[in-house]
Design an enzyme around this catalytic site. Structure first.
Site, PDB file in Angstrom:
ATOM      1  N   SER A 128       0.832  -1.205   0.000  1.00 40.47           N
ATOM      2  CA  SER A 128       0.000   0.000   0.000  1.00 40.47           C
ATOM      3  C   SER A 128       0.861   1.249   0.000  1.00 40.47           C
ATOM      4  O   SER A 128       1.965   1.263   0.565  1.00 40.47           O
ATOM      5  CB  SER A 128      -0.875  -0.029   1.261  1.00 40.47           C
ATOM      6  OG  SER A 128      -1.415   1.239   1.499  1.00 40.47           O
ATOM      7  N   TYR A 153      -1.868  -1.468  11.005  1.00 39.68           N
ATOM      8  CA  TYR A 153      -2.116  -2.038   9.674  1.00 39.68           C
ATOM      9  C   TYR A 153      -1.011  -1.611   8.704  1.00 39.68           C
ATOM     10  O   TYR A 153      -0.401  -2.439   8.021  1.00 39.68           O
ATOM     11  CB  TYR A 153      -3.489  -1.589   9.130  1.00 39.68           C
ATOM     12  CG  TYR A 153      -3.568  -1.668   7.635  1.00 39.68           C
ATOM     13  CD1 TYR A 153      -3.699  -2.889   6.992  1.00 39.68           C
ATOM     14  CD2 TYR A 153      -3.467  -0.511   6.842  1.00 39.68           C
ATOM     15  CE1 TYR A 153      -3.727  -2.969   5.602  1.00 39.68           C
ATOM     16  CE2 TYR A 153      -3.494  -0.575   5.461  1.00 39.68           C
ATOM     17  CZ  TYR A 153      -3.622  -1.804   4.844  1.00 39.68           C
ATOM     18  OH  TYR A 153      -3.629  -1.885   3.483  1.00 39.68           O
ATOM     19  N   LYS A 157       2.286  -3.772   6.587  1.00 42.41           N
ATOM     20  CA  LYS A 157       2.693  -3.735   5.169  1.00 42.41           C
ATOM     21  C   LYS A 157       4.192  -3.462   5.072  1.00 42.41           C
ATOM     22  O   LYS A 157       4.915  -4.088   4.299  1.00 42.41           O
ATOM     23  CB  LYS A 157       1.897  -2.658   4.413  1.00 42.41           C
ATOM     24  CG  LYS A 157       0.428  -2.998   4.247  1.00 42.41           C
ATOM     25  CD  LYS A 157       0.229  -4.215   3.341  1.00 42.41           C
ATOM     26  CE  LYS A 157      -1.179  -4.710   3.291  1.00 42.41           C
ATOM     27  NZ  LYS A 157      -1.341  -6.039   2.712  1.00 42.41           N
ATOM     28  N   ARG A 234      -6.053  12.397  -3.162  1.00 38.10           N
ATOM     29  CA  ARG A 234      -5.663  10.987  -3.266  1.00 38.10           C
ATOM     30  C   ARG A 234      -5.601  10.585  -4.740  1.00 38.10           C
ATOM     31  O   ARG A 234      -6.194  11.246  -5.599  1.00 38.10           O
ATOM     32  CB  ARG A 234      -6.704  10.069  -2.592  1.00 38.10           C
ATOM     33  CG  ARG A 234      -6.823  10.232  -1.102  1.00 38.10           C
ATOM     34  CD  ARG A 234      -5.625   9.659  -0.353  1.00 38.10           C
ATOM     35  NE  ARG A 234      -5.795   9.785   1.078  1.00 38.10           N
ATOM     36  CZ  ARG A 234      -5.485  10.874   1.784  1.00 38.10           C
ATOM     37  NH1 ARG A 234      -4.982  11.941   1.193  1.00 38.10           N
ATOM     38  NH2 ARG A 234      -5.667  10.903   3.097  1.00 38.10           N
TER      39      ARG A 234
HETATM   40  C1  UD1 Z   1      -7.139   4.303   3.481  1.00 37.38           C
HETATM   41  C2  UD1 Z   1      -6.208   3.925   4.593  1.00 37.38           C
HETATM   42  C3  UD1 Z   1      -4.905   3.431   4.005  1.00 37.38           C
HETATM   43  C4  UD1 Z   1      -5.188   2.272   3.063  1.00 37.38           C
HETATM   44  C5  UD1 Z   1      -6.143   2.753   1.987  1.00 37.38           C
HETATM   45  C6  UD1 Z   1      -6.528   1.649   1.038  1.00 37.38           C
HETATM   46  C7  UD1 Z   1      -6.775   5.358   6.475  1.00 37.38           C
HETATM   47  C8  UD1 Z   1      -6.325   6.487   7.346  1.00 37.38           C
HETATM   48  N1  UD1 Z   1      -5.957   5.051   5.464  1.00 37.38           N
HETATM   49  O1  UD1 Z   1      -6.584   5.359   2.757  1.00 37.38           O
HETATM   50  O2  UD1 Z   1      -4.024   3.016   5.019  1.00 37.38           O
HETATM   51  O3  UD1 Z   1      -3.984   1.841   2.493  1.00 37.38           O
HETATM   52  O4  UD1 Z   1      -7.327   3.227   2.608  1.00 37.38           O
HETATM   53  O5  UD1 Z   1      -7.248   0.654   1.677  1.00 37.38           O
HETATM   54  O6  UD1 Z   1      -7.815   4.772   6.697  1.00 37.38           O
HETATM   55  N2  UD1 Z   1     -12.947  10.826   3.443  1.00 37.38           N
HETATM   56  C9  UD1 Z   1     -13.950  11.727   3.792  1.00 37.38           C
HETATM   57  N3  UD1 Z   1     -15.107  11.226   4.285  1.00 37.38           N
HETATM   58  C10 UD1 Z   1     -15.342   9.888   4.460  1.00 37.38           C
HETATM   59  C11 UD1 Z   1     -14.313   8.975   4.099  1.00 37.38           C
HETATM   60  C12 UD1 Z   1     -13.118   9.479   3.600  1.00 37.38           C
HETATM   61  O7  UD1 Z   1     -13.776  12.943   3.677  1.00 37.38           O
HETATM   62  O8  UD1 Z   1     -16.427   9.513   4.926  1.00 37.38           O
HETATM   63  C13 UD1 Z   1     -11.689  11.339   2.882  1.00 37.38           C
HETATM   64  C14 UD1 Z   1     -10.457  10.995   3.702  1.00 37.38           C
HETATM   65  O9  UD1 Z   1     -10.219  11.986   4.662  1.00 37.38           O
HETATM   66  C15 UD1 Z   1      -9.390  10.978   2.607  1.00 37.38           C
HETATM   67  C16 UD1 Z   1     -10.133  10.504   1.355  1.00 37.38           C
HETATM   68  O10 UD1 Z   1     -11.509  10.728   1.627  1.00 37.38           O
HETATM   69  O11 UD1 Z   1      -8.940  12.266   2.365  1.00 37.38           O
HETATM   70  C17 UD1 Z   1      -9.923   9.028   1.057  1.00 37.38           C
HETATM   71  O12 UD1 Z   1     -10.186   8.283   2.234  1.00 37.38           O
HETATM   72  P1  UD1 Z   1     -10.233   6.690   2.250  1.00 37.38           P
HETATM   73  O13 UD1 Z   1     -11.073   6.205   1.127  1.00 37.38           O
HETATM   74  O14 UD1 Z   1     -10.592   6.279   3.635  1.00 37.38           O
HETATM   75  O15 UD1 Z   1      -8.760   6.239   1.901  1.00 37.38           O
HETATM   76  P2  UD1 Z   1      -7.347   6.691   2.559  1.00 37.38           P
HETATM   77  O16 UD1 Z   1      -7.528   7.321   3.857  1.00 37.38           O
HETATM   78  O17 UD1 Z   1      -6.592   7.442   1.542  1.00 37.38           O
END
Ligand code: UD1
Length: 345
Positions: A128, A153, A157, A234
């Site tokens: 990841s 987690y 990795k 992202r």
């Molecule tokens: C997450 C994991 C990461 C993992 C990846 C793939 C965390 C902190 N990180 O990444 O370790 O490798 O998934 O499985 O969980 N967001 C919102 N509202 C929501 C959900 C998300 O604003 O309800 C935002 C988050 O703040 C982030 C973006 O959307 O900026 C993506 O979030 P998410 O899909 O959870 O992935 P990551 O955090 O990038």
């Protein structure tokens, strides 16, 4: 009959999409899965998509004897291994670190011991971009500094990559670690996708559940980040594009004539960074649905921005993405609607 590839965790989200691509390319996947976070019904769905039922055995990889039996029963037939099986929820890993370390490390070590014993050399590992933490430079390349992991987690990795690197050299294995960015979307058939046990954990399922009315609104974590609209950036990539990367990686790992390091890493992303707001806007544009949202506090452990430099994967593996952001969001929506129809949504 094609070459047999052992796929651990092959009934999961990325694993099941990879099984589809393996069959498409003439391989014979042998799925092992302990069903801790997957549904055996995925096998029926894979059969529908592929026109043949993949081989499957329920196996607990933490039990080395069970795993040895798989290698024993398929002796001389397993040409390579793709290792997805792992516990993967960031929040849960903070609450249950011992389970995460025990599960993810033990299953990887048992697998490596079996590969050594049965002389199966090629391995593709599911890693990841979390290993980069908050990167100093964007887009992030494979040479970027590995940062201390924020969660147990993420640390599993990082530790698994270290174990794989050492084992590859000591035991003449050919290992490729794929560092995924943010896989989203579902197979075009809407028969397989990300099954949720309980509430979702990632952004896109939250968006689709809000659009379908299962949730009142989407909470966006922070609008005060140093980005163009204040929300996090992202690199989202279609899960089927992530899946095809495994075929290219496996072919490279299996190619004995190809000069390469025993352990290699590749970024698997689209190379594009999108903010949370851009994701919501694109979803609304593609589907015509409404997604009410509200800004909330920053989420602990989030990084501001991360997106991939994919030059190495493009050039060395010859792999590239095929799906656009619109394809990703459209397929995620089709999947949400398919789940709703079955009463699982
Ligand atoms: C997450 C994991 C990461 C993992 C990846 C793939 C965390 C902190 N990180 O990444 O370790 O490798 O998934 O499985 O969980 N967001 C919102 N509202 C929501 C959900 C998300 O604003 O309800 C935002 C988050 O703040 C982030 C973006 O959307 O900026 C993506 O979030 P998410 O899909 O959870 O992935 P990551 O955090 O990038």
């Amino acid at each position: 009959m094609g070459k047999k590839i052992l796929v651990t965790g092959g009934l999961g989200y990325i694993g099941s999409h990879t099984v589809v691509e393996l069959i498409k390319q003439g391989y014979e996947p042998l799925i092992i899965d302990n069903l801790s976070n997957s549904d055996p019904k995925v096998l029926d769905r894979l059969e529908k998509i592929c026109g043949k039922r993949p081989l499957f055995q329920q196996v607990e990889m933490r039990d080395k004897e069970q795993l040895q039996e798989v290698f024993w029963n398929n002796n001389n037939e397993i040409a390579g291994v793709i290792h997805f099986a792992a516990a993967l929820l960031v929040g849960e890993s903070v609450e249950q670190p011992l389970h995460y370390y025990y599960n993810n490390l033990t299953s990887t070590i048992n697998l490596l011991e079996c590969m050594k014993e049965f002389e199966v050399r090629p391995l593709v590992f599911s890693s990841s971009c979390t290993v980069y933490g908050n990167p100093d430079e964007l887009p992030v390349t494979e040479n970027a500094t590995i940062k201390p992991a924020v969660s147990p987690y993420g640390n599993t990795k990082k530790i698994c990559e270290d174990i794989l690197s050492d084992a590859s050299k000591a035991h003449d294995l050919s290992i490729i670690s794929l560092r995924y960015f943010n896989p989203i979307g579902a197979h075009e058939s809407a028969l397989i996708g990300e099954f949720q046990k309980g509430a979702p954990h990632h952004l896109v399922p939250f968006i689709t559940e809000t659009a379908s009315g299962k949730r009142d609104k989407l909470m966006i974590f922070g609008n005060d980040w140093n980005t163009k609209d204040g929300t996090c950036i992202r690199d989202y990539i279609h899960v089927s594009d992530v899946a095809t990367a495994h075929i290219y990686a496996m072919e490279r790992a299996m190619d004995k004539n190809q000069p390469k390091e025993a352990f290699e890493v590749f970024n698997i992303g689209s190379g594009n960074g999108y903010t949370v707001l851009e994701m919501v806007e694109s979803f609304v544009k593609v589907t015509g649905m409404k997604v009410p949202y509200e800004f909330a506090k920053r989420r602990a452990g989030d990084v501001e921005a991360v997106f991939a430099d994919t030059t190495k994967a493009n050039k060395t593996l010859g792999w590239k993405t095929r799906k656009s952001l619109d394809d990703m969001l459209k397929s995620a929506w089709d999947w949400e609607q398919a789940l709703a129809k079955e009463g699982q949504g």
